[in-house]
Design a protein around this motif. Sequence first.
Motif, short mmCIF file in Angstrom:
data_model
loop_
_atom_site.label_atom_id
_atom_site.label_comp_id
_atom_site.label_asym_id
_atom_site.label_seq_id
_atom_site.Cartn_x
_atom_site.Cartn_y
_atom_site.Cartn_z
N TRP A 186 0.82 -1.21 0.00
CA TRP A 186 0.00 0.00 0.00
C TRP A 186 0.86 1.27 0.00
N ASN B 122 1.12 4.14 8.00
CA ASN B 122 0.12 3.08 8.14
C ASN B 122 -0.96 3.36 9.17
N GLN C 56 -8.81 3.20 9.85
CA GLN C 56 -8.07 2.37 8.90
C GLN C 56 -8.85 1.10 8.63
N ASN C 57 -8.67 0.56 7.42
CA ASN C 57 -9.40 -0.65 7.06
C ASN C 57 -8.52 -1.72 6.44
N TRP C 58 -7.20 -1.56 6.55
CA TRP C 58 -6.30 -2.58 5.99
C TRP C 58 -5.94 -3.63 7.03
N ALA D 98 -7.73 -6.47 1.98
CA ALA D 98 -6.63 -5.53 1.73
C ALA D 98 -5.56 -6.12 0.83
N TYR E 257 -5.24 -6.98 -2.23
CA TYR E 257 -5.99 -6.79 -3.48
C TYR E 257 -5.48 -7.66 -4.62
N PHE F 76 -9.46 -2.26 -4.06
CA PHE F 76 -9.50 -2.09 -2.61
C PHE F 76 -9.37 -0.61 -2.31
N GLY G 9 -8.43 1.63 0.12
CA GLY G 9 -7.69 1.54 1.37
C GLY G 9 -7.67 2.84 2.14
N SER H 164 -8.02 8.26 1.50
CA SER H 164 -8.17 6.88 1.02
C SER H 164 -7.55 6.79 -0.37
N TYR I 29 -6.75 0.76 -4.82
CA TYR I 29 -5.68 -0.11 -5.30
C TYR I 29 -6.31 -1.21 -6.15
#
Length: 712
Positions: free
Chosen positions: A325, A354, A376-378, A394, A396, A403, A405, A435, A438
């Motif tokens: 990412w 991150n 965060q959603n990863w 995450a 992808y 995704f 992210g 965001s 990806y």
Amino acid sequence: MRKGIFAVLAAGSLAACSMASDPGSSADQSRLATQGVTDALIARGPGNEWLTYGGGPNEQRFSPLDQINAENVGQLKLAWYADLDTARGQEATPLMHDGTLFVTTAWSMVKAYDATTGKLKWAYDPQVPRETLIRTCCDAVNRGVALYGDKAFVGTLDGRLVALDQKTGKVLWSKTVVPDQKSYTITGAPRIAKGLVLIGSGGAEYRARGYLAAYDPDTGARKWIFHTVPGNPADGFENAAMEKAAGTWAGDWWKLGGGGTVWDSITYDPQTGLVYFGTGNAEPWNPAAMDRGDGDSLYTGSIVAVDAATGQYRWHFQETPEDRWDFDSDAQITVADLTIGGKQRHVILHAPKNGFVYVLDARTGEFLSGKGYVPQNWTSGLDKNGRPVILAEARYEKTGKPFLGTPGAMGAHSWQPMSFSPKTGLLYIPTNYTSQAYLAEKDWEPSAIGFQVGLDAGSVAMPANKAVRAAFAKQYTGALVAWDPVKQEKRWSIPYPGPWNGGTLATAGNLVFQGTAKGGVRAYSADNGKQLWTFPAQTGVIAAPMTYSIDGTQYVAVLAGWGGVYDLVAGVLHDKSGPVRNVSRLLVFKLGGTAKLPPAPSLNQVVLDPPAFKGTAAQVARGSQLYGRYCSVCHGDAAVGGSLVPDLRRSGAIASPDAIRAIVIDGALKHNGMVSFASAIKPEGAEDIRQYIIKRANEDAELAKQGKAAKR
């Protein structure tokens, strides 16, 4: 109670600084100044002078000066300013020694000013070729010089380390220090550790193998180098650390270098004798693109500690295993003494892209705590060892789906420096809420030019849809976050309309200074976040302020000048904080200053009046893929340009196939940084890109008409 806890910390942390900030110590500082900048002088930390990028070896960006304070900061006025001769992003922190303010500008130029009057003493231009931009991910920026002895050291965008005489700006020596001048650049400020000059490089989106190296300040001879990614196993390994790291990679990772570049964060800790540095993303971002496997890809996305004298590996802590990412760990690394669990601990504080704040033991790298400071959603969080629990969606490249992210590649916190105040015990973090979409590109192959990340940027570009754009714009914001690293919680936060605001400075005057993307310089109360002062800078401010004192007068200085990667790639969201222009200046303030800026230049915008679209859907489809891979990194997502590089939708060249071919294929604008892409794009591909841009320009022109009609 908090005041009592940190009274002990302040006494310990500022012991070296207290003498420097004592007005009675000016004679001692003058004596040291005649010897040049020494290790001992740097180790004292910021006082009357500001001798290194982060203020002192611990990179706290905290000054004990308090003449300017929460009670009188409202009287802060402009003392002097200097217009700069580059119209790019300005990211440097000025240094001050012996009455001279040293600053770098875009294109790695260096200038020295009288720190009280602003009179230019000397200027140095390394004459960086403008075509260097093709291997520069993030604008032609530079973050500053290092001072040692009688020299000022600067890393140039095209990969040189240059030693200048502090008094005259004369070049004393110049060395090309990157492995090649095709994939590597330097944008970061050098650091000094045990009498050595330390610098890494950028390039993890190209074909770079990350490293940190140390050089002799008198000759430029390299003393040691530590690679962050193992090379070809067939050639053997430089050390045991590289051999161990090789077991975490698969495929032929070395053919593209592997990434892990040390493009910014370097911190020397005299107490441990260690240098801590952050490493960038693995290359390519998409792990499937070079089949690098499911391993951790060491030592990317990590903090690494090496012996300052020898460069030998001591420990590492990986914050983002298998980074896909672009969650670089190159954000500033801060060293502090905190009371944790009733015991004083010598720790590292880090808030990388991150989205977590990490507290590590500085001697061993032991994970002490970690907490997310943005949504965060990863990942679902960190395990007991500080390792992220990565969510399936995450990855992808495995799902084959886009995704979205959070945070994105801009990072929850990027290079803009944070600061730490031993008086409040708080970190002041320039925070982005963003965001990014990806999507792994199918059947991706490396190319001879441009980014090598393995993503399909064209398919996930921002559509010409008002509702989608509005939804994205709503979540693209920023904030100044005051964070308690002991309790791992937010103390207070100042919201901003957009991301990409400036670095911070904390002072003993209970102040936090920060520039904003909207175009101001502000001062807040460090303990509660109340805004106490603001100055209209006429341009976005992304650099970090610093402060110094001469003859009993305290000054605050900051570089102003909007730019950097966000302006280049954000597309329709590049002006989320408001319309911005680049007005590159050095601004210096003091109490009761009397200088005035000239009137702000007008913000002119060329009317969006494209030629009629006469191409085909197939051309647009091919053009969107080519544009996404080769053009968007400079000219913006979905062909919506920022303020630094031409917005191609408004370019007169798109009306002519011959003009576009001359630029894209023949390199007619090489002198401006737009080199030939003939090695990757065929002439018919240039025409596909032209048709895509025309289509996009017409779509946005229609949206603009609808917007005007709705207002009538």
